[in-house]
Design a protein around this motif. Structure first.
Motif, PDB file in Angstrom:
ATOM      1  N   THR A   1       0.911  -1.286   0.029  1.00 49.78           N
ATOM      2  CA  THR A   1      -0.130  -0.153   0.063  1.00 49.78           C
ATOM      3  C   THR A   1       0.768   1.190   0.214  1.00 49.78           C
ATOM      4  O   THR A   1       2.006   1.224   0.838  1.00 49.78           O
ATOM      5  CB  THR A   1      -0.995   0.183   1.278  1.00 49.78           C
ATOM      6  OG1 THR A   1      -1.851   1.037   1.196  1.00 49.78           O
ATOM      7  CG2 THR A   1      -0.168  -0.008   2.574  1.00 49.78           C
ATOM      8  N   TRP A   2       0.398   2.209  -0.732  1.00 51.85           N
ATOM      9  CA  TRP A   2       1.121   3.499  -0.705  1.00 51.85           C
ATOM     10  C   TRP A   2       0.755   4.532   0.277  1.00 51.85           C
ATOM     11  O   TRP A   2       1.361   5.384   0.496  1.00 51.85           O
ATOM     12  CB  TRP A   2       0.834   4.234  -2.174  1.00 51.85           C
ATOM     13  CG  TRP A   2      -0.524   4.446  -2.383  1.00 51.85           C
ATOM     14  CD1 TRP A   2      -1.477   3.758  -3.207  1.00 51.85           C
ATOM     15  CD2 TRP A   2      -1.184   5.726  -2.258  1.00 51.85           C
ATOM     16  NE1 TRP A   2      -2.580   4.145  -3.380  1.00 51.85           N
ATOM     17  CE2 TRP A   2      -2.608   5.462  -2.707  1.00 51.85           C
ATOM     18  CE3 TRP A   2      -0.777   6.717  -1.658  1.00 51.85           C
ATOM     19  CZ2 TRP A   2      -3.576   6.197  -2.495  1.00 51.85           C
ATOM     20  CZ3 TRP A   2      -1.824   7.573  -1.325  1.00 51.85           C
ATOM     21  CH2 TRP A   2      -3.128   7.483  -1.966  1.00 51.85           C
ATOM     22  N   THR A   3      -0.268   4.035   1.036  1.00 49.85           N
ATOM     23  CA  THR A   3      -1.096   5.087   1.908  1.00 49.85           C
ATOM     24  C   THR A   3      -0.060   5.529   3.048  1.00 49.85           C
ATOM     25  O   THR A   3      -0.412   6.530   3.913  1.00 49.85           O
ATOM     26  CB  THR A   3      -2.476   4.452   2.561  1.00 49.85           C
ATOM     27  OG1 THR A   3      -2.152   3.139   2.941  1.00 49.85           O
ATOM     28  CG2 THR A   3      -3.451   4.217   1.445  1.00 49.85           C
ATOM     29  N   TYR A   4       0.838   4.536   3.684  1.00 44.29           N
ATOM     30  CA  TYR A   4       1.853   5.146   4.450  1.00 44.29           C
ATOM     31  C   TYR A   4       2.643   6.356   4.178  1.00 44.29           C
ATOM     32  O   TYR A   4       2.897   7.076   5.034  1.00 44.29           O
ATOM     33  CB  TYR A   4       2.769   4.004   4.653  1.00 44.29           C
ATOM     34  CG  TYR A   4       2.271   2.799   5.404  1.00 44.29           C
ATOM     35  CD1 TYR A   4       1.832   2.789   6.649  1.00 44.29           C
ATOM     36  CD2 TYR A   4       2.365   1.377   4.803  1.00 44.29           C
ATOM     37  CE1 TYR A   4       1.262   1.729   7.178  1.00 44.29           C
ATOM     38  CE2 TYR A   4       1.723   0.487   5.644  1.00 44.29           C
ATOM     39  CZ  TYR A   4       1.338   0.635   6.758  1.00 44.29           C
ATOM     40  OH  TYR A   4       0.857  -0.430   7.381  1.00 44.29           O
TER      41      TYR A   4
ATOM     42  N   ARG B   1       3.485 -10.718  11.210  1.00 43.30           N
ATOM     43  CA  ARG B   1       3.833 -11.094  10.200  1.00 43.30           C
ATOM     44  C   ARG B   1       3.099 -10.452   8.876  1.00 43.30           C
ATOM     45  O   ARG B   1       3.186 -11.509   7.791  1.00 43.30           O
ATOM     46  CB  ARG B   1       4.210 -12.642  10.084  1.00 43.30           C
ATOM     47  CG  ARG B   1       4.956 -13.064  11.425  1.00 43.30           C
ATOM     48  CD  ARG B   1       5.118 -14.775  11.456  1.00 43.30           C
ATOM     49  NE  ARG B   1       5.565 -14.976  12.427  1.00 43.30           N
ATOM     50  CZ  ARG B   1       5.858 -16.270  12.726  1.00 43.30           C
ATOM     51  NH1 ARG B   1       5.532 -17.130  11.883  1.00 43.30           N
ATOM     52  NH2 ARG B   1       6.715 -16.811  13.774  1.00 43.30           N
ATOM     53  N   ARG B   2       3.130  -9.411   8.715  1.00 40.22           N
ATOM     54  CA  ARG B   2       2.460  -8.780   7.443  1.00 40.22           C
ATOM     55  C   ARG B   2       3.568  -8.157   6.882  1.00 40.22           C
ATOM     56  O   ARG B   2       3.826  -6.819   6.856  1.00 40.22           O
ATOM     57  CB  ARG B   2       1.397  -7.824   7.767  1.00 40.22           C
ATOM     58  CG  ARG B   2       0.120  -8.425   8.372  1.00 40.22           C
ATOM     59  CD  ARG B   2      -1.002  -7.431   8.864  1.00 40.22           C
ATOM     60  NE  ARG B   2      -0.788  -6.444   9.590  1.00 40.22           N
ATOM     61  CZ  ARG B   2      -1.755  -5.620  10.103  1.00 40.22           C
ATOM     62  NH1 ARG B   2      -2.797  -5.773   9.622  1.00 40.22           N
ATOM     63  NH2 ARG B   2      -1.305  -4.672  10.840  1.00 40.22           N
ATOM     64  N   TRP B   3       4.278  -8.926   5.970  1.00 39.22           N
ATOM     65  CA  TRP B   3       5.485  -8.493   5.464  1.00 39.22           C
ATOM     66  C   TRP B   3       5.323  -7.383   4.239  1.00 39.22           C
ATOM     67  O   TRP B   3       6.305  -6.224   4.335  1.00 39.22           O
ATOM     68  CB  TRP B   3       6.411  -9.654   4.986  1.00 39.22           C
ATOM     69  CG  TRP B   3       6.505 -10.781   5.677  1.00 39.22           C
ATOM     70  CD1 TRP B   3       6.073 -11.928   5.899  1.00 39.22           C
ATOM     71  CD2 TRP B   3       7.132 -10.867   7.216  1.00 39.22           C
ATOM     72  NE1 TRP B   3       6.378 -12.909   6.885  1.00 39.22           N
ATOM     73  CE2 TRP B   3       7.108 -11.953   7.763  1.00 39.22           C
ATOM     74  CE3 TRP B   3       7.548  -9.622   8.103  1.00 39.22           C
ATOM     75  CZ2 TRP B   3       7.609 -12.225   9.074  1.00 39.22           C
ATOM     76  CZ3 TRP B   3       8.288  -9.859   8.971  1.00 39.22           C
ATOM     77  CH2 TRP B   3       8.202 -11.403   9.785  1.00 39.22           C
ATOM     78  N   ARG B   4       4.265  -7.500   3.567  1.00 39.77           N
ATOM     79  CA  ARG B   4       4.033  -6.696   2.549  1.00 39.77           C
ATOM     80  C   ARG B   4       3.933  -5.289   3.028  1.00 39.77           C
ATOM     81  O   ARG B   4       4.222  -4.306   2.695  1.00 39.77           O
ATOM     82  CB  ARG B   4       2.999  -7.270   1.483  1.00 39.77           C
ATOM     83  CG  ARG B   4       3.372  -8.105   0.779  1.00 39.77           C
ATOM     84  CD  ARG B   4       2.083  -8.733   0.133  1.00 39.77           C
ATOM     85  NE  ARG B   4       2.548  -9.974  -0.888  1.00 39.77           N
ATOM     86  CZ  ARG B   4       2.330 -11.099  -0.436  1.00 39.77           C
ATOM     87  NH1 ARG B   4       1.960 -11.461   0.836  1.00 39.77           N
ATOM     88  NH2 ARG B   4       2.524 -12.123  -1.390  1.00 39.77           N
ATOM     89  N   ARG B   5       2.931  -5.034   4.032  1.00 41.34           N
ATOM     90  CA  ARG B   5       2.908  -4.053   4.874  1.00 41.34           C
ATOM     91  C   ARG B   5       4.172  -3.395   5.288  1.00 41.34           C
ATOM     92  O   ARG B   5       4.220  -2.143   5.285  1.00 41.34           O
ATOM     93  CB  ARG B   5       1.688  -4.051   5.886  1.00 41.34           C
ATOM     94  CG  ARG B   5       0.215  -4.045   5.219  1.00 41.34           C
ATOM     95  CD  ARG B   5      -0.852  -4.046   6.191  1.00 41.34           C
ATOM     96  NE  ARG B   5      -2.064  -3.979   5.831  1.00 41.34           N
ATOM     97  CZ  ARG B   5      -2.817  -2.815   5.534  1.00 41.34           C
ATOM     98  NH1 ARG B   5      -2.091  -1.508   5.660  1.00 41.34           N
ATOM     99  NH2 ARG B   5      -4.073  -2.801   4.938  1.00 41.34           N
ATOM    100  N   LEU B   6       4.790  -4.364   5.865  1.00 43.01           N
ATOM    101  CA  LEU B   6       6.034  -3.842   6.577  1.00 43.01           C
ATOM    102  C   LEU B   6       6.990  -3.124   5.507  1.00 43.01           C
ATOM    103  O   LEU B   6       7.501  -2.089   5.797  1.00 43.01           O
ATOM    104  CB  LEU B   6       6.783  -4.915   7.021  1.00 43.01           C
ATOM    105  CG  LEU B   6       8.020  -4.623   7.978  1.00 43.01           C
ATOM    106  CD1 LEU B   6       7.880  -3.908   9.096  1.00 43.01           C
ATOM    107  CD2 LEU B   6       8.857  -5.966   8.629  1.00 43.01           C
ATOM    108  N   VAL B   7       7.143  -3.825   4.404  1.00 41.64           N
ATOM    109  CA  VAL B   7       8.147  -3.160   3.166  1.00 41.64           C
ATOM    110  C   VAL B   7       7.196  -1.886   2.740  1.00 41.64           C
ATOM    111  O   VAL B   7       8.061  -0.981   2.398  1.00 41.64           O
ATOM    112  CB  VAL B   7       8.141  -4.263   2.127  1.00 41.64           C
ATOM    113  CG1 VAL B   7       8.792  -3.440   0.832  1.00 41.64           C
ATOM    114  CG2 VAL B   7       8.942  -5.416   2.482  1.00 41.64           C
ATOM    115  N   SER B   8       5.740  -1.824   2.593  1.00 46.02           N
ATOM    116  CA  SER B   8       5.361  -0.710   2.267  1.00 46.02           C
ATOM    117  C   SER B   8       5.667   0.662   3.229  1.00 46.02           C
ATOM    118  O   SER B   8       5.780   1.576   2.802  1.00 46.02           O
ATOM    119  CB  SER B   8       3.913  -0.803   2.056  1.00 46.02           C
ATOM    120  OG  SER B   8       3.563  -1.785   1.078  1.00 46.02           O
TER     121      SER B   8
END
Length: 202
Positions: free
Chosen positions: A12-15, A63-70
């Protein structure tokens, strides 16, 4: 058997929106210069740090890796966007100048000079830190302010010195060893002079 993908774990780009308050300071502080902006900056920095650290911990725990990377690449996305905007001439300074240019021009037109002398005026552009001026808007009809020091005419140097002593319209283009001065054009005969003073902080 592989662990099923978590439905809430997605890129997500919202971060990047979390960092917008930092931009808001640079783009909007001049609307209310009487506010104590360095205190506001500190509060925004602390709140953003808490939000980012909390989100990092939550995403790691779940363990939400995609959100972590985002979250980690959000500053990079914002930096790329700012670079693109700057490349096409859209910056906080350019927007502010476009909105206030006529006010400065009207004040400059009221300046009476003998013998058709070229106008030279300065305006405070940024004094948010303890009322010190670190950025100055300079109107120089001769455009010599942008020339290297050894190419500026004697007449221009004398005119600037006179303006500084009589009208307190000063520009310092000869910084000390621990200072750095940059001049960038922002409009016709208008320049922003940035004076970085690492040793001037009390």
């Amino acid at each position: 058997m592989p662990e099923p993908e978590k439905r809430s774990d997605k890129f997500t780009w919202t971060y990047a929106l979390w960092l917008l308050p930092f931009l808001a300071q640079d783009w909007l502080y001049w609307l209310h210069p009487q506010w104590v902006w360095w205190t506001i900056s500190l509060i925004i920095w602390v709140l953003t740090l808490i939000a980012v650290a909390g989100s990092l911990c939550i995403n790691l725990a779940q363990r939400r890796w995609r959100r972590l990377v985002s979250l980690l690449i959000a500053p990079l996305l914002l930096l790329v966007l700012l670079r693109i905007l700057a490349a096409v001439g859209i910056t906080s300074d350019s927007i502010r100048f476009a909105l206030t240019k006529q006010t400065y021009l009207a004040e400059i037109e009221r300046t009476d000079l003998p013998g058709g002398e070229q106008r030279f005026r300065t305006f405070v552009w940024d004094d948010t830190f303890l009322e010190k001026t670190y950025s100055t808007l300079v109107y120089d009809e001769s455009d010599e302010v942008a020339l290297p020091r050894d190419e500026q005419s004697t007449a221009w140097l004398q005119r600037v010195q006179t303006s500084s002593s009589e009208k307190k319209e000063c520009v310092d283009l000869d910084p000390g060893t621990d200072e750095y001065v940059s001049v960038r054009k922002i409009g016709e005969h208008f320049y922003i002079l940035d004076n970085y003073l690492p040793n001037a902080f009390p």
